[in-house]
Enzyme design. Structure first.
Site, mmCIF file in Angstrom:
data_model
loop_
_atom_site.group_PDB
_atom_site.id
_atom_site.type_symbol
_atom_site.label_atom_id
_atom_site.label_comp_id
_atom_site.label_asym_id
_atom_site.label_seq_id
_atom_site.Cartn_x
_atom_site.Cartn_y
_atom_site.Cartn_z
ATOM 1 N N LYS A 83 -3.676 15.755 -31.525
ATOM 2 C CA LYS A 83 -3.885 14.997 -30.292
ATOM 3 C C LYS A 83 -3.443 13.543 -30.356
ATOM 4 O O LYS A 83 -3.343 12.879 -29.324
ATOM 5 C CB LYS A 83 -5.375 15.052 -29.899
ATOM 6 C CG LYS A 83 -5.846 16.419 -29.480
ATOM 7 C CD LYS A 83 -5.067 16.917 -28.294
ATOM 8 C CE LYS A 83 -5.232 18.397 -28.061
ATOM 9 N NZ LYS A 83 -4.146 18.965 -27.283
ATOM 10 N N TYR A 126 -5.753 22.751 -26.350
ATOM 11 C CA TYR A 126 -4.650 22.606 -27.323
ATOM 12 C C TYR A 126 -3.335 22.284 -26.617
ATOM 13 O O TYR A 126 -2.579 21.411 -27.053
ATOM 14 C CB TYR A 126 -4.510 23.887 -28.149
ATOM 15 C CG TYR A 126 -3.704 23.688 -29.410
ATOM 16 C CD1 TYR A 126 -4.320 23.546 -30.645
ATOM 17 C CD2 TYR A 126 -2.304 23.674 -29.380
ATOM 18 C CE1 TYR A 126 -3.586 23.352 -31.805
ATOM 19 C CE2 TYR A 126 -1.561 23.488 -30.533
ATOM 20 C CZ TYR A 126 -2.202 23.331 -31.740
ATOM 21 O OH TYR A 126 -1.469 23.140 -32.881
ATOM 22 N N PRO A 170 -6.374 14.773 -37.245
ATOM 23 C CA PRO A 170 -5.142 15.459 -36.849
ATOM 24 C C PRO A 170 -5.322 16.923 -36.473
ATOM 25 O O PRO A 170 -4.376 17.550 -35.993
ATOM 26 C CB PRO A 170 -4.257 15.312 -38.092
ATOM 27 C CG PRO A 170 -5.202 15.125 -39.227
ATOM 28 C CD PRO A 170 -6.365 14.374 -38.662
ATOM 29 N N HIS A 225 6.370 26.722 -28.882
ATOM 30 C CA HIS A 225 5.392 27.654 -29.447
ATOM 31 C C HIS A 225 4.428 28.076 -28.349
ATOM 32 O O HIS A 225 3.839 27.232 -27.672
ATOM 33 C CB HIS A 225 4.603 26.994 -30.582
ATOM 34 C CG HIS A 225 5.359 26.932 -31.880
ATOM 35 N ND1 HIS A 225 4.743 26.614 -33.077
ATOM 36 C CD2 HIS A 225 6.662 27.148 -32.162
ATOM 37 C CE1 HIS A 225 5.646 26.638 -34.046
ATOM 38 N NE2 HIS A 225 6.817 26.959 -33.511
ATOM 39 N N TYR A 236 -3.926 27.678 -38.729
ATOM 40 C CA TYR A 236 -5.104 26.887 -39.085
ATOM 41 C C TYR A 236 -6.054 27.807 -39.848
ATOM 42 O O TYR A 236 -6.499 28.829 -39.305
ATOM 43 C CB TYR A 236 -5.797 26.352 -37.832
ATOM 44 C CG TYR A 236 -5.009 25.304 -37.084
ATOM 45 C CD1 TYR A 236 -5.205 23.953 -37.332
ATOM 46 C CD2 TYR A 236 -4.067 25.663 -36.117
ATOM 47 C CE1 TYR A 236 -4.492 22.980 -36.646
ATOM 48 C CE2 TYR A 236 -3.348 24.699 -35.426
ATOM 49 C CZ TYR A 236 -3.568 23.360 -35.690
ATOM 50 O OH TYR A 236 -2.855 22.405 -35.000
#
Length: 389
Positions: free
Chosen positions: A296, A384, A292, A72, A200
């Protein structure tokens, strides 16, 4: 029994550490309380940073991931039922890999079997002895008998509730914790994912996440009270609530169906330091927990394995500096990941506090800034995809 490194915990961090050390000629024994079937049945995170992907490749456990994983190059952030994309590759030149932790664990088991690695399941009463000496040992119960392993080092990969961290005296150990006032209600369903990348979503009813394991297995979460009874959440109630919180175009087109797993998980930030005491080194959830949000947890455990394996390999080569610096090196990355997970959790969730109106206004301002600022998106993308090991 005698070995060089006794590893407590047969999850992905313990198995990966065993694999890396074995390939470097260092003997290990892994002790796991649960059965292999139980370990392989646990549903966990599925987003791997580039550093984690490289560690798996270097450990010769990356072939199935390369074939079945999903790279991704970005993610979607949504608010008020509309979203925008943060392009990781354009901003950092890096991607992440969607590949479930269960699959990683299966690959590691296969690799340990192929190399003749020793993994002992079903142990009980594990006790760490003489940890602050040069001759530590571990005792455990198995099939009604007491066993002993003499070793040079002990790696505590046994999670938040394990014995390893509790072995460190309270006078030595410092812990910091933040328990969040909500949980994640998660489901697994054999349905086509709602989008090609993760979403998200910040919503007035609470956070939502649309994720996936593969092209026919989806993982979804919504923010919910951590003490909600699961029977409150029928499949219909879950899907209705999830679709309320996602962008309208996604909600209208998404495929729904029966769920095959459903659970509510609490969220916390937790860090214990130091991560080494005597001949004991803590790894992964034994030393730190992150919410979560941002995925990580497993990635931090893998970076711990990187620092610890590097230190142990140097130690057996006659150079002690690496193992002496293990705790400081690992914690420097742990705290940065904890900061990012805290920031992202705070940004995306509804908090039931007295300053809810102010908090909501700050979230909306921050998300608007994130949407329109290349600098803000770059900072998010760098964290990220994973800071360097």
């Amino acid at each position: 029994m005698r070995t060089q490194v006794c590893i407590i915990g047969g999850g992905p961090s313990g198995l990966l550490l065993s694999q890396v050390l074995h390939r470097a000629g260092i003997e290990t024994v892994v002790l796991e309380r649960r059965s292999r079937e139980y370990v392989l049945g646990r549903i966990r995170a599925g987003v791997l940073e580039g550093g984690t992907v490289q560690m798996l490749r270097d450990a010769d456990v990356g072939s199935r991931m390369a074939r079945d994983g999903f790279p991704h190059s970005g993610t979607y952030v949504a608010a008020r039922n509309r979203g925008f994309r943060v392009d990781f590759n354009a901003l950092t030149g890096k991607d992440v890999m969607v590949y479930g932790q269960t699959e990683v664990t299966a690959d590691l088991y296969a690799a340990r079997d192929a190399m003749g690695g020793t993994v002992i399941h079903g142990v009980d009463g594990v006790t760490l002895q003489d940890v602050d000496s040069d001759t530590p040992h571990v005792t455990y119960e198995l099939n009604g008998a007491t066993h002993r392993i003499d070793c040079d080092w002990i790696a505590g990969c046994d999670g938040f509730h394990g014995v390893s961290r509790r072995t460190i005296p309270p006078s030595v150990l410092r812990t910091v914790e933040r328990v969040y006032p909500f949980g994640w209600l998660g489901v697994l369903s054999r349905t086509r994912p709602a989008a090609d990348e993760l979403i998200y979503a910040n919503h007035e009813r609470g956070f939502a996440l649309a994720s996936m394991r593969n092209d026919r297995l989806s993982r979804y979460y919504i923010q919910a009270p951590v003490d909600d009874p699961l029977e409150k959440w029928s499949d219909t109630a879950f899907w209705d609530e999830l679709r309320r919180r996602l962008p309208a175009d996604v909600a209208e087109a998404m495929e729904i169906g029966p769920t095959i797993e459903k659970s509510i998980a609490p969220l916390r930030s937790f860090v214990a330091e130091p991560m080494r005491w005597g001949r004991l080194c803590l790894v992964g959830d034994a030393a730190h927990i992150v919410p979560p949000t941002g995925a990580k947890g497993l990635n931090l455990a893998v970076s711990d394995v990187h620092y610890l394996s590097e230190g142990l390999i140097q130690h057996y080569a006659g150079t002690p500096e690496g193992i002496d610096a293990y705790s400081a090196r690992a914690l420097a990355r742990v705290w940065k990941a904890t900061r990012f997970s805290w920031w992202f959790t705070t940004l995306m969730h509804r908090f039931p506090d007295d300053n809810a109106a102010f908090h909501l206004a700050m979230q909306e301002a921050e998300i608007d800034y994130l949407e329109h600022s290349t600098a803000a998106q770059t900072a998010m993308a760098e964290n990220y995809v994973g800071l360097p090991f």
